[in-house]
Design an enzyme around this catalytic site. Sequence first.
Site, mmCIF file in Angstrom:
data_model
loop_
_atom_site.group_PDB
_atom_site.id
_atom_site.type_symbol
_atom_site.label_atom_id
_atom_site.label_comp_id
_atom_site.label_asym_id
_atom_site.label_seq_id
_atom_site.Cartn_x
_atom_site.Cartn_y
_atom_site.Cartn_z
ATOM 1 N N HIS A 1 6.052 -37.011 35.121
ATOM 2 C CA HIS A 1 6.667 -36.322 36.264
ATOM 3 C C HIS A 1 5.674 -35.360 36.903
ATOM 4 C CE1 HIS A 1 10.973 -37.404 36.383
ATOM 5 N NE2 HIS A 1 10.623 -37.944 35.243
ATOM 6 N N PHE B 1 7.437 -28.710 34.127
ATOM 7 C CA PHE B 1 8.811 -28.253 34.326
ATOM 8 C C PHE B 1 9.545 -29.341 35.106
ATOM 9 C CE2 PHE B 1 11.988 -26.118 37.029
ATOM 10 C CZ PHE B 1 12.756 -25.507 36.039
#
Length: 170
Positions: free
Chosen positions: A69, A121
Amino acid sequence: MLLSIDDLNRMAVSEFTDRFGDVAEHSPWVAEHAAGARPFADKDAVAQAFAAALRGAALDEQLAVLRAHPDLAGRAAIAGDLSEDSRKEQAGAGLDRLTPQEFERFTALNAAYKERFAIPFIFAVKGATKGMILAAFEERIANGREVEVENAIDNVCRIMRFRIEDRVTG
């Protein structure tokens, strides 16, 4: 183009993986595993199959999905190197329109979070504002590693659900 549940259930595994391999960011194996749960009754069952594939994987495989990600409002976003889904999701939350101070705050938090947890995150930004994302960032950075890995997996499951809902009818 939206696909029906019947379309999904009739696809060969390779076709399903080609069509849904990007639902879990740069991790087509999740789609391949989810395909094994067919036939699906509805799109909720599709999302559950993707979540089960991720949650049932070994920790190193889960961490690889998390590390695939992009940072929120990070260098990939600035360079235009996000997947189309990530670009739309971040833009929808206003992360493509940060003030210099907001960008600096995101950059600092991304670096601190990665240093602490060795993963980016992850936050399912659809429907969120940049303020909500920053508040979650600041709250979650105080967590322990196990809690944050679980939070990240939960958010990836939410992201996959949103992406499936955007592609599947029924």
